[in-house]
Scaffold this motif. Structure first.
Motif, mmCIF file in Angstrom:
data_model
loop_
_atom_site.group_PDB
_atom_site.id
_atom_site.type_symbol
_atom_site.label_atom_id
_atom_site.label_comp_id
_atom_site.label_asym_id
_atom_site.label_seq_id
_atom_site.Cartn_x
_atom_site.Cartn_y
_atom_site.Cartn_z
ATOM 1 N N PHE A 109 0.697 -1.160 -0.037
ATOM 2 C CA PHE A 109 -0.096 0.016 0.130
ATOM 3 C C PHE A 109 0.835 1.330 -0.107
ATOM 4 O O PHE A 109 1.995 1.386 0.616
ATOM 5 N N MET A 110 0.399 2.117 -0.867
ATOM 6 C CA MET A 110 1.104 3.427 -0.741
ATOM 7 C C MET A 110 0.762 4.583 -1.597
ATOM 8 O O MET A 110 -0.409 4.370 -2.216
ATOM 9 N N ASN A 111 0.933 5.947 -1.545
ATOM 10 C CA ASN A 111 0.461 6.791 -2.291
ATOM 11 C C ASN A 111 1.161 6.764 -3.890
ATOM 12 O O ASN A 111 2.247 6.367 -3.854
ATOM 13 N N LEU A 112 0.452 7.538 -4.649
ATOM 14 C CA LEU A 112 0.969 7.279 -6.074
ATOM 15 C C LEU A 112 2.396 8.427 -6.048
ATOM 16 O O LEU A 112 3.386 8.011 -6.718
ATOM 17 N N GLU A 113 2.525 9.497 -5.140
ATOM 18 C CA GLU A 113 3.884 10.105 -4.899
ATOM 19 C C GLU A 113 5.072 9.295 -4.486
ATOM 20 O O GLU A 113 6.186 9.177 -5.043
ATOM 21 N N THR A 114 4.857 8.160 -3.331
ATOM 22 C CA THR A 114 5.636 7.181 -3.091
ATOM 23 C C THR A 114 6.040 6.249 -4.431
ATOM 24 O O THR A 114 7.269 5.687 -4.535
ATOM 25 N N HIS A 115 5.115 6.044 -4.759
ATOM 26 C CA HIS A 115 5.123 4.957 -6.060
ATOM 27 C C HIS A 115 6.166 5.521 -7.330
ATOM 28 O O HIS A 115 6.942 4.644 -7.731
ATOM 29 N N ARG A 116 6.346 6.997 -7.306
ATOM 30 C CA ARG A 116 7.132 7.429 -8.162
ATOM 31 C C ARG A 116 8.463 7.365 -7.945
ATOM 32 O O ARG A 116 9.325 7.619 -8.401
ATOM 33 N N ASN A 117 8.707 7.334 -6.433
ATOM 34 C CA ASN A 117 10.125 7.500 -5.951
ATOM 35 C C ASN A 117 10.792 5.980 -5.991
ATOM 36 O O ASN A 117 11.886 6.029 -5.584
#
Length: 417
Positions: free
Chosen positions: A291-299
């Motif tokens: 589980f994560m937000n899209l901002e973390t996904h991008r990192n």
């Protein structure tokens, strides 16, 4: 014989000197107050609560827009460990603040000038969800005080190849997720991980979970409890109201996660993990669900995240009753400024919306412009299919990092024990 004049007696000349000094002092104070509270002549843009990658991406697009208009700009980064309102009390007003949904944008609007409005006629190309997220001015309901220009979401990430090879044909509900986890546990000791050691991530996750399990009313009830707890913070008492009392808004979510933890479907160290640890699990092929937000996904590195497919939080509830969790990025004019009007208008143009999405990795608010990839397009589509997303429990109320950590620990203890 005349009496001697007292040395303490004021002469007309002394009175004039004192009066002049008082006038000069008053003028100095007026000038100082004016300099303190009036906006700088330079055009200034402030950021609050925006992650580095997204802030740098937004800045790069703003720089290009303003360079073409030959408008110099100065940037301010506010301290996210303090409330935004506490940093706007005695400082020169920034012309434009960029921040996210929740308490931050509400505080920015509250501190903005009564004459500061978003330019008219900017919403025609926006998705209906983003139009509904526009914040009206308290001083003039026909005018906007803050306008969205980017959006994100909180997602579940499923290991693509493992899912294709599993007996689970689709994931529409949490029962489907559980079935997939149990199947993966036979070959993987830690099928689910998330950054439970980061209170913002955990609080947003548990809020998104509550919405998916019990509906948006559970989320809003949780927010009310947090608002009450803000007045006299006590993590243990807040957690009792959130989780333990009859009809507590997080009770059913806690029950599901507690069951998964007891069955070993969630890694037993999850509530100490940081984002970097989760990325390491993904890179080492030690997890199947995250589980994560899209901002973390991008990192995350491409090698780690490319194995996963992102989906919105599943639910037994119908799609038209859902409200997903995700950050909305707002532009808030703090002063009446032609340059702020120009910049806000430009941020909503198709070319710049596409540039913003490329630079930040998150979703544009326009319905028809291009996105850099499937993740950004999915984020836009999912939110457009419902309504303006929920900010996440970590963003609803300003709590200090220590307060959020204490509250997260109380909630996590109920899952682990």
């Amino acid at each position: 014989m005349s009496k001697n004049t007292s040395k303490n007696q004021s002469t007309p000349k002394n009175k004039k000197i004192i009066l002049s000094a008082c006038v000069i002092l008053a003028l100095i104070l007026v000038c100082a107050a004016t300099a303190l509270f009036m906006p700088s002549k330079k055009f200034t843009v402030g950021f609050y609560g925006i992650d580095d990658r997204q802030r740098q991406g937004i800045t790069s697009v703003i720089d290009k827009i303003l360079a073409e208009k030959q408008i110099p700009v100065t940037y301010t980064q506010y301290n996210s460990s303090k409330s935004l309102s506490s940093q706007l009390l005695l400082s020169k007003k920034t012309n434009l603040i960029i921040t996210k949904s929740g308490f931050a944008v509400n505080e920015a609007v509250e501190k903005s000038s009564k004459k500061a409005f978003v330019p008219d006629n900017l919403t025609s190309g926006m998705t209906s969800s983003m139009r509904s997220a526009i914040i009206a001015s308290k001083n003039n309901q026909s005018k906007a005080a803050a306008i969205p220009f980017l959006s994100s979401h909180f997602e579940a990430d499923i290991e693509t190849q493992d899912f294709r090879n599993s007996d689970v044909k689709q994931i529409n509900t949490w029962s489907d997720v559980e079935k997939f986890l149990k199947e993966q546990k036979r070959k993987n000791n830690t099928p689910m991980v998330f950054a439970g050691g980061e209170s913002d991530v955990f609080l947003d996750l548990i809020g998104a979970f509550a919405e998916s399990v019990d509906g948006v009313s559970a989320y809003t009830d949780a927010v009310k409890i947090l608002e009450e707890g803000e007045k006299s913070f006590n993590a243990a008492k807040i957690a009792v109201k959130l989780c333990d009392e009859p009809n507590s808004p997080l009770a059913n979510s806690i029950k599901i996660l507690k069951s998964w933890f007891a069955q070993g479907l969630i890694h037993n160290g999850t509530f100490s993990l940081k984002t970097g640890d989760v990325e390491a699990f993904a890179s080492s092929k030690l997890s199947n669900v995250m589980f994560m937000n899209l901002e973390t996904h991008r990192n995350f590195s491409q090698s780690a995240i490319s194995r996963f497919t992102s989906i919105y939080f599943p639910s037994n509830r119908s799609a038209n009753s859902r409200i997903f969790t995700g950050s909305i990025y707002y532009a808030v004019p703090m002063t009446k400024s032609k340059n702020a009007d120009l910049l806000i208008s430009a941020l909503l143009e198709t070319e710049n919306q596409e540039a913003l999405s490329r630079a930040t990795g998150i979703a544009p608010v326009l319905a028809q412009c291009r996105t850099p990839d499937k993740q950004a397009d999915d984020a836009r589509y999912w939110i457009a299919a419902t309504t303006a997303p929920l900010p996440g429990l970590s963003n609803e109320i300003f709590f200090t990092a220590e307060q959020k950590s204490q509250l997260s620990a109380e909630i996590a203890a109920r899952i682990k024990n």
